[in-house]
Scaffold this motif. Sequence first.
Motif, PDB file in Angstrom:
ATOM      1  N   LEU A   6       0.812  -1.218   0.000  1.00  0.00           N
ATOM      2  CA  LEU A   6       0.000   0.000   0.000  1.00  0.00           C
ATOM      3  C   LEU A   6       0.843   1.265   0.000  1.00  0.00           C
ATOM      4  O   LEU A   6       0.395   2.307  -0.477  1.00  0.00           O
ATOM      5  N   VAL A   7       2.075   1.175   0.526  1.00  0.00           N
ATOM      6  CA  VAL A   7       2.945   2.354   0.591  1.00  0.00           C
ATOM      7  C   VAL A   7       4.066   2.298  -0.433  1.00  0.00           C
ATOM      8  O   VAL A   7       4.929   3.187  -0.467  1.00  0.00           O
ATOM      9  N   GLY A   8       4.081   1.251  -1.287  1.00  0.00           N
ATOM     10  CA  GLY A   8       5.097   1.146  -2.319  1.00  0.00           C
ATOM     11  C   GLY A   8       6.484   0.918  -1.773  1.00  0.00           C
ATOM     12  O   GLY A   8       7.473   1.404  -2.329  1.00  0.00           O
ATOM     13  N   GLU A   9       6.590   0.150  -0.681  1.00  0.00           N
ATOM     14  CA  GLU A   9       7.868  -0.068  -0.006  1.00  0.00           C
ATOM     15  C   GLU A   9       8.373  -1.486  -0.251  1.00  0.00           C
ATOM     16  O   GLU A   9       7.666  -2.462  -0.011  1.00  0.00           O
ATOM     17  N   GLN A  10       9.599  -1.606  -0.739  1.00  0.00           N
ATOM     18  CA  GLN A  10      10.199  -2.921  -0.917  1.00  0.00           C
ATOM     19  C   GLN A  10      10.481  -3.554   0.442  1.00  0.00           C
ATOM     20  O   GLN A  10      11.146  -2.974   1.299  1.00  0.00           O
ATOM     21  N   THR A  11       9.968  -4.739   0.643  1.00  0.00           N
ATOM     22  CA  THR A  11      10.262  -5.544   1.830  1.00  0.00           C
ATOM     23  C   THR A  11      10.645  -6.931   1.344  1.00  0.00           C
ATOM     24  O   THR A  11       9.857  -7.592   0.675  1.00  0.00           O
ATOM     25  N   ASP A  12      11.854  -7.382   1.678  1.00  0.00           N
ATOM     26  CA  ASP A  12      12.301  -8.702   1.245  1.00  0.00           C
ATOM     27  C   ASP A  12      11.975  -9.786   2.263  1.00  0.00           C
ATOM     28  O   ASP A  12      11.454 -10.839   1.907  1.00  0.00           O
ATOM     29  N   LEU A  13      12.302  -9.541   3.537  1.00  0.00           N
ATOM     30  CA  LEU A  13      12.056 -10.537   4.564  1.00  0.00           C
ATOM     31  C   LEU A  13      11.174  -9.960   5.672  1.00  0.00           C
ATOM     32  O   LEU A  13      11.364  -8.816   6.097  1.00  0.00           O
ATOM     33  N   ILE A  14      10.230 -10.763   6.129  1.00  0.00           N
ATOM     34  CA  ILE A  14       9.384 -10.436   7.279  1.00  0.00           C
ATOM     35  C   ILE A  14       9.814 -11.371   8.406  1.00  0.00           C
ATOM     36  O   ILE A  14       9.891 -12.587   8.218  1.00  0.00           O
ATOM     37  N   VAL A  15      10.084 -10.806   9.559  1.00  0.00           N
ATOM     38  CA  VAL A  15      10.601 -11.565  10.696  1.00  0.00           C
ATOM     39  C   VAL A  15       9.551 -11.538  11.805  1.00  0.00           C
ATOM     40  O   VAL A  15       9.178 -10.463  12.285  1.00  0.00           O
ATOM     41  N   LEU A  16       9.079 -12.710  12.234  1.00  0.00           N
ATOM     42  CA  LEU A  16       8.061 -12.813  13.274  1.00  0.00           C
ATOM     43  C   LEU A  16       8.556 -13.712  14.395  1.00  0.00           C
ATOM     44  O   LEU A  16       9.070 -14.811  14.141  1.00  0.00           O
ATOM     45  N   TYR A  17       8.386 -13.249  15.643  1.00  0.00           N
ATOM     46  CA  TYR A  17       8.802 -14.035  16.811  1.00  0.00           C
ATOM     47  C   TYR A  17       7.684 -14.018  17.845  1.00  0.00           C
ATOM     48  O   TYR A  17       7.150 -12.955  18.186  1.00  0.00           O
ATOM     49  N   ALA A  18       7.319 -15.192  18.357  1.00  0.00           N
ATOM     50  CA  ALA A  18       6.239 -15.313  19.331  1.00  0.00           C
ATOM     51  C   ALA A  18       6.764 -15.081  20.739  1.00  0.00           C
ATOM     52  O   ALA A  18       7.417 -15.953  21.328  1.00  0.00           O
ATOM     53  N   SER A  19       6.481 -13.896  21.283  1.00  0.00           N
ATOM     54  CA  SER A  19       6.860 -13.570  22.647  1.00  0.00           C
ATOM     55  C   SER A  19       5.827 -14.088  23.642  1.00  0.00           C
ATOM     56  O   SER A  19       6.169 -14.572  24.721  1.00  0.00           O
ATOM     57  N   GLU A  20       4.544 -13.964  23.284  1.00  0.00           N
ATOM     58  CA  GLU A  20       3.454 -14.511  24.088  1.00  0.00           C
ATOM     59  C   GLU A  20       2.408 -15.092  23.146  1.00  0.00           C
ATOM     60  O   GLU A  20       2.112 -14.496  22.107  1.00  0.00           O
ATOM     61  N   PHE A  21       1.851 -16.225  23.499  1.00  0.00           N
ATOM     62  CA  PHE A  21       0.768 -16.787  22.684  1.00  0.00           C
ATOM     63  C   PHE A  21      -0.030 -17.799  23.490  1.00  0.00           C
ATOM     64  O   PHE A  21       0.506 -18.773  23.991  1.00  0.00           O
ATOM     65  N   ARG A  22      -1.332 -17.535  23.597  1.00  0.00           N
ATOM     66  CA  ARG A  22      -2.296 -18.480  24.147  1.00  0.00           C
ATOM     67  C   ARG A  22      -3.612 -18.236  23.421  1.00  0.00           C
ATOM     68  O   ARG A  22      -4.199 -17.170  23.534  1.00  0.00           O
ATOM     69  N   ASP A  23      -4.052 -19.200  22.632  1.00  0.00           N
ATOM     70  CA  ASP A  23      -5.288 -19.021  21.884  1.00  0.00           C
ATOM     71  C   ASP A  23      -5.832 -20.388  21.495  1.00  0.00           C
ATOM     72  O   ASP A  23      -5.101 -21.391  21.486  1.00  0.00           O
ATOM     73  N   GLU A  24      -7.108 -20.416  21.160  1.00  0.00           N
ATOM     74  CA  GLU A  24      -7.750 -21.660  20.765  1.00  0.00           C
ATOM     75  C   GLU A  24      -7.252 -22.080  19.382  1.00  0.00           C
ATOM     76  O   GLU A  24      -6.813 -21.244  18.588  1.00  0.00           O
ATOM     77  N   PRO A  25      -7.284 -23.375  19.086  1.00  0.00           N
ATOM     78  CA  PRO A  25      -6.813 -23.847  17.770  1.00  0.00           C
ATOM     79  C   PRO A  25      -7.517 -23.133  16.621  1.00  0.00           C
ATOM     80  O   PRO A  25      -8.737 -22.934  16.648  1.00  0.00           O
ATOM     81  N   GLY A  26      -6.739 -22.720  15.627  1.00  0.00           N
ATOM     82  CA  GLY A  26      -7.270 -22.018  14.469  1.00  0.00           C
ATOM     83  C   GLY A  26      -7.292 -20.512  14.606  1.00  0.00           C
ATOM     84  O   GLY A  26      -7.472 -19.803  13.614  1.00  0.00           O
ATOM     85  N   SER A  27      -7.119 -20.002  15.819  1.00  0.00           N
ATOM     86  CA  SER A  27      -7.177 -18.561  16.067  1.00  0.00           C
ATOM     87  C   SER A  27      -5.778 -17.977  16.236  1.00  0.00           C
ATOM     88  O   SER A  27      -4.889 -18.629  16.790  1.00  0.00           O
ATOM     89  N   GLY A  28      -5.597 -16.762  15.742  1.00  0.00           N
ATOM     90  CA  GLY A  28      -4.328 -16.078  15.898  1.00  0.00           C
ATOM     91  C   GLY A  28      -3.177 -16.715  15.154  1.00  0.00           C
ATOM     92  O   GLY A  28      -2.012 -16.474  15.480  1.00  0.00           O
ATOM     93  N   GLU A  29      -3.487 -17.513  14.139  1.00  0.00           N
ATOM     94  CA  GLU A  29      -2.450 -18.242  13.411  1.00  0.00           C
ATOM     95  C   GLU A  29      -2.045 -17.479  12.151  1.00  0.00           C
ATOM     96  O   GLU A  29      -2.845 -16.722  11.582  1.00  0.00           O
ATOM     97  N   THR A  30      -0.808 -17.652  11.737  1.00  0.00           N
ATOM     98  CA  THR A  30      -0.269 -16.967  10.564  1.00  0.00           C
ATOM     99  C   THR A  30      -0.360 -17.876   9.346  1.00  0.00           C
ATOM    100  O   THR A  30       0.065 -19.031   9.400  1.00  0.00           O
ATOM    101  N   THR A  31      -0.932 -17.364   8.273  1.00  0.00           N
ATOM    102  CA  THR A  31      -1.041 -18.116   7.029  1.00  0.00           C
ATOM    103  C   THR A  31       0.030 -17.623   6.057  1.00  0.00           C
ATOM    104  O   THR A  31       0.286 -16.426   5.953  1.00  0.00           O
ATOM    105  N   VAL A  32       0.651 -18.566   5.359  1.00  0.00           N
ATOM    106  CA  VAL A  32       1.691 -18.242   4.381  1.00  0.00           C
ATOM    107  C   VAL A  32       1.378 -19.006   3.102  1.00  0.00           C
ATOM    108  O   VAL A  32       1.239 -20.232   3.127  1.00  0.00           O
ATOM    109  N   CYS A  33       1.277 -18.294   1.991  1.00  0.00           N
ATOM    110  CA  CYS A  33       0.939 -18.890   0.699  1.00  0.00           C
ATOM    111  C   CYS A  33       2.153 -18.889  -0.221  1.00  0.00           C
ATOM    112  O   CYS A  33       2.809 -17.858  -0.394  1.00  0.00           O
ATOM    113  N   ASP A  34       2.432 -20.028  -0.807  1.00  0.00           N
ATOM    114  CA  ASP A  34       3.501 -20.167  -1.806  1.00  0.00           C
ATOM    115  C   ASP A  34       2.996 -19.554  -3.114  1.00  0.00           C
ATOM    116  O   ASP A  34       2.515 -20.226  -4.001  1.00  0.00           O
TER     117      ASP A  34
END
Length: 272
Positions: free
Chosen positions: A97-125
Motif C-alpha cells: 500500500l505504501v510502495g515499499e520494498q520488503t524482502d524478509l518479514i521476521v516474526l517471533y512469538a513472545s506470548e501466545f495463548r489461543d484456541e486452535p485455528g485462532s491467531g495463526e499466521t497463514t503463508v501462501c507459496d
Amino acid sequence: MTLSLTPSGLGLVLDPSPTNNLASACRSAATRTGAALVRGLDLDEPAFQRLVHELGDTVEHKFGEGRADLLKLNASADEGKVVTGRGPLPLHTDGILVGEQTDLIVLYASEFRDEPGSGETTVCDQLAAWAEMPDDLRQTIETVGLEYLVEDRGYFPTVPDDWYEIPTVRDYGRVRSLNLTLPFPAGANHGWQVRVKGGDQTTTDTFFTQLSDFLHRPRFLYQHRWQVGDLLVIDNQRTLHGRTAIGADGVRLLLRGQVTLNTARRDDLHAA
C-alpha cells in the motif's frame, strides 16, 4: 532440516543449534524456499532487534506506528486497530500500500495463548500458485489490474485518500512475483478495500472468491500454530501472508521486523 511446509515445497524447519549462524541460516532458507521456521528460541526485544539487523537492512519506515526493526503485533482491543488488532488479515504483500520494498518479514512469538485455528499466521507459496493459476484469474491480475482504498489512515498516513492502482507484478531484481492483497472477510474490521479495475461489484466479488479459494488450497498454504519461542522468517517476494482472527480470550504478542537485502547479501544468499 525438515523439507516443505506445503506440498508445493514451501519452507524449511531449521535446527536451532548454537553452532549455526541463525541469521544466515534463516536468510538462506527463506530466500530459497519462501520461509524458515525455528522453534524453541528465547529472544528478548534487544536480541530480536539485533537478529533483524543481521538479516538485512531495515526498510524505510512509512507506517504510523512501530519501527522497521520492532513492531509489536499485540492483539490490541482498540477498535481502530487493524494490523496490530484482533481481527483477521487477508493474504497480502507487505509494503504494497505504501510502495515499499520488503524482502524478509521476521516474526517471533513472545506470548501466545489461543484456541486452535485462532491467531495463526497463514503463508501462501505464491510463486507456485501463480505458475499453476487458471487463465481467467491470471488474465485479470496481469492485464486488467487492481485498485485500492485505504481505510486505516492511522497506520497508513501517507497513501492517497481515494482509490488508486497498484501494479500487480513486481521485480526488485531477485525474483518476479505477484504484488496484491485479498479483501477482508465480510464483517471484519477493514484496513483497506480492493477491487478489480473497471469492474462492478459482482465482477470483483466473483474474482476474489475464486482467487481466495485457489490461493488457500492446501497445496500452496501453510497455517502456523504459534508456540512461544517460535521464529518465522518469510520471504515477502515469494509468498503472501495473513492472519486468522484472534479468539475472544486469546493472548498474542508477536515481534515483527522487516528488512531488505543489499547486493552483498543477495550474492551470498545460498552460502549458508
